[in-house]
Design an enzyme around this catalytic site. Structure first.
Site, PDB file in Angstrom:
ATOM      1  N   ASP A   1       4.100  -5.717  -3.284  1.00 23.64           N
ATOM      2  CA  ASP A   1       5.346  -4.943  -3.142  1.00 23.64           C
ATOM      3  C   ASP A   1       6.487  -5.453  -4.040  1.00 23.64           C
ATOM      4  O   ASP A   1       7.427  -4.713  -4.323  1.00 23.64           O
ATOM      5  CB  ASP A   1       5.824  -4.975  -1.683  1.00 23.64           C
ATOM      6  CG  ASP A   1       4.793  -4.416  -0.723  1.00 23.64           C
ATOM      7  OD1 ASP A   1       3.894  -3.693  -1.178  1.00 23.64           O
ATOM      8  OD2 ASP A   1       4.892  -4.695   0.491  1.00 23.64           O
TER       9      ASP A   1
ATOM     10  N   LYS B   1       6.116  23.128 -20.004  1.00 22.94           N
ATOM     11  CA  LYS B   1       5.299  22.029 -19.474  1.00 22.94           C
ATOM     12  C   LYS B   1       4.363  22.611 -18.418  1.00 22.94           C
ATOM     13  O   LYS B   1       4.829  23.258 -17.480  1.00 22.94           O
ATOM     14  CB  LYS B   1       6.226  20.963 -18.864  1.00 22.94           C
ATOM     15  CG  LYS B   1       5.574  19.641 -18.589  1.00 22.94           C
ATOM     16  CD  LYS B   1       6.660  18.615 -18.286  1.00 22.94           C
ATOM     17  CE  LYS B   1       6.199  17.250 -17.889  1.00 22.94           C
ATOM     18  NZ  LYS B   1       4.838  16.910 -17.783  1.00 22.94           N
TER      19      LYS B   1
ATOM     20  N   ARG C   1      -4.596  -2.771  -3.853  1.00 24.50           N
ATOM     21  CA  ARG C   1      -4.535  -4.187  -3.496  1.00 24.50           C
ATOM     22  C   ARG C   1      -5.721  -4.989  -4.023  1.00 24.50           C
ATOM     23  O   ARG C   1      -5.698  -6.227  -3.985  1.00 24.50           O
ATOM     24  CB  ARG C   1      -4.469  -4.331  -1.968  1.00 24.50           C
ATOM     25  CG  ARG C   1      -3.150  -3.977  -1.362  1.00 24.50           C
ATOM     26  CD  ARG C   1      -2.620  -5.062  -0.451  1.00 24.50           C
ATOM     27  NE  ARG C   1      -3.494  -5.355   0.652  1.00 24.50           N
ATOM     28  CZ  ARG C   1      -3.274  -4.964   1.914  1.00 24.50           C
ATOM     29  NH1 ARG C   1      -2.208  -4.238   2.201  1.00 24.50           N
ATOM     30  NH2 ARG C   1      -4.099  -5.299   2.864  1.00 24.50           N
TER      31      ARG C   1
HETATM   32  O1  F6P Z   1       2.725  -5.383   1.930  1.00 24.72           O
HETATM   33  C1  F6P Z   1       1.620  -4.973   1.187  1.00 24.72           C
HETATM   34  C2  F6P Z   1       1.147  -3.608   1.616  1.00 24.72           C
HETATM   35  O2  F6P Z   1       0.041  -3.268   0.813  1.00 24.72           O
HETATM   36  C3  F6P Z   1       2.204  -2.517   1.618  1.00 24.72           C
HETATM   37  O3  F6P Z   1       2.465  -2.008   0.332  1.00 24.72           O
HETATM   38  C4  F6P Z   1       1.581  -1.511   2.562  1.00 24.72           C
HETATM   39  O4  F6P Z   1       2.547  -0.694   3.146  1.00 24.72           O
HETATM   40  C5  F6P Z   1       0.942  -2.395   3.590  1.00 24.72           C
HETATM   41  O5  F6P Z   1       0.714  -3.651   2.969  1.00 24.72           O
HETATM   42  C6  F6P Z   1      -0.355  -1.889   4.155  1.00 24.72           C
HETATM   43  O6  F6P Z   1      -0.756  -2.779   5.141  1.00 24.72           O
HETATM   44  P1  F6P Z   1      -2.191  -2.762   5.820  1.00 24.72           P
HETATM   45  O7  F6P Z   1      -3.195  -3.212   4.793  1.00 24.72           O
HETATM   46  O8  F6P Z   1      -2.077  -3.728   6.936  1.00 24.72           O
HETATM   47  O9  F6P Z   1      -2.445  -1.353   6.241  1.00 24.72           O
END
Ligand code: F6P
Length: 301
Positions: free
Chosen positions: A134, A220, A262
């Site tokens: 984040d 566009k 992630r």
């Molecule tokens: O804080 C990192 C994050 O990936 C946020 O961007 C997202 O809102 C949250 O964690 C999601 O959390 P979880 O994996 O617990 O659903």
């Protein structure tokens, strides 16, 4: 604070949402410990593991081959138990029973909130290493994992653009970040999106319609809108649905990138940042600079 003159054993954990580069940070902390003749102890599953005593000695070889791996070999959790005094008492017992002198916590704002409460309550030295996609942590320009997540998003948007162009469609692409618009804003710049919806700025449908109208006049044919998950209006499906009721010039689609943001191997920037911050955490301990966070500000550690 009761501080031992010589720190002999350091506990290490990752907590909160994982982020690419956490492993590189673990590696750096462990190897910096070895360099300073300190014994590193890995705690599994964040503060939950500290409470339940999931702790084991590590050495330089425990962290071999992980600098390029996403996720965290120590596992992670968002601990509800650590919010209670009872949970923190148990966590302290684990540290005391294993004769741990200081704790290094790798994570985001929730991790540091917990670390701060704990360090004040037990007068125990804690150092934080910022790791979160984040990039919402005060005291560092970048948190570990943010740049990798940004690359993942931009790569995904590039792919979606191919199909958006082919069908002349409007795409809403929702990205993570909680209440921070860092990922959304920079992803929109890097991918050439036509509009971005951020938590930091109130969004009204009319602003988007105006922009789409201008785009139409300029011939566009397709458009990309990046939506930060924490925006004030609501989820991207709601935005797309509300738009379709009042504006139908484009067929619209929604993509929620989700947890793909992630994962994956950390980019070089995150590996280097993690390696530097791990080393800095140990140097802070050596200098008795406790209860703080190591960060990178204006390119200075
Ligand atoms: O804080 C990192 C994050 O990936 C946020 O961007 C997202 O809102 C949250 O964690 C999601 O959390 P979880 O994996 O617990 O659903």
């Amino acid at each position: 604070m009761i501080v031992k003159n010589v720190i002999k054993k350091v506990g290490l954990l990752t907590s909160g949402g994982d982020s690419p580069g956490m492993n590189a940070a673990i590696r750096s902390v462990v190897r910096a410990c070895v360099f300073h003749k300190i014994i590193p102890f890995g705690i599994s599953k964040g503060y939950d593991g500290l409470i339940s005593g999931k702790i084991a000695e590590m050495n330089a070889r425990s962290v071999k081959g992980i600098i390029n791996k996403g996720g965290t070999i120590l596992k992670t959790a968002r601990s509800a138990d650590f919010r209670s005094k009872e949970g923190r008492d148990k966590a302290y017992d684990t540290l005391k029973n294993n004769e741990i002198d200081a704790l290094v916590v790798i994570g985001g704002d929730g991790t540091f909130t917990g670390g701060l409460v704990f360090s004040k309550e037990f007068d125990f030295p804690v150092i934080g290493i910022p790791a979160s996609i984040d990039n919402d942590i005060f005291g560092t320009d970048f948190s570990i994992g943010y740049n990798t997540a940004l690359e993942t998003i931009v790569e995904s948007v590039d792919k979606i653009r191919d199909t958006a162009n082919s069908h002349n469609r409007l795409f809403f692409i929702e990205v993570m970040g909680r209440k921070s618009g860092n990922l959304a804003l920079n992803a929109s710049l890097a991918s050439g999106a036509c509009f971005v919806i951020l938590p930091e700025k109130d969004f009204q449908l009319i602003d988007l319609i105006k922009r789409l109208e201008e785009n139409k006049k300029r011939n566009k044919e397709s458009s990309i809108v990046i939506v930060a998950e924490g925006n004030n209006y609501g989820p991207s499906y709601k935005i797309a649905e509300d738009l379709s009721k009042v504006y139908s010039a484009y067929e619209s689609k929604v993509t929620i990138l989700g947890h793909i943001q992630r994962g994956g191997k950390p980019c070089s920037f995150d590996r280097i940042l993690a390696s530097q911050l791990g080393m800095a955490a140990l140097e802070s301990l050596k200098l008795k600079k406790y209860n703080s966070l190591v960060g990178l500000v204006n390119n200075t550690l």
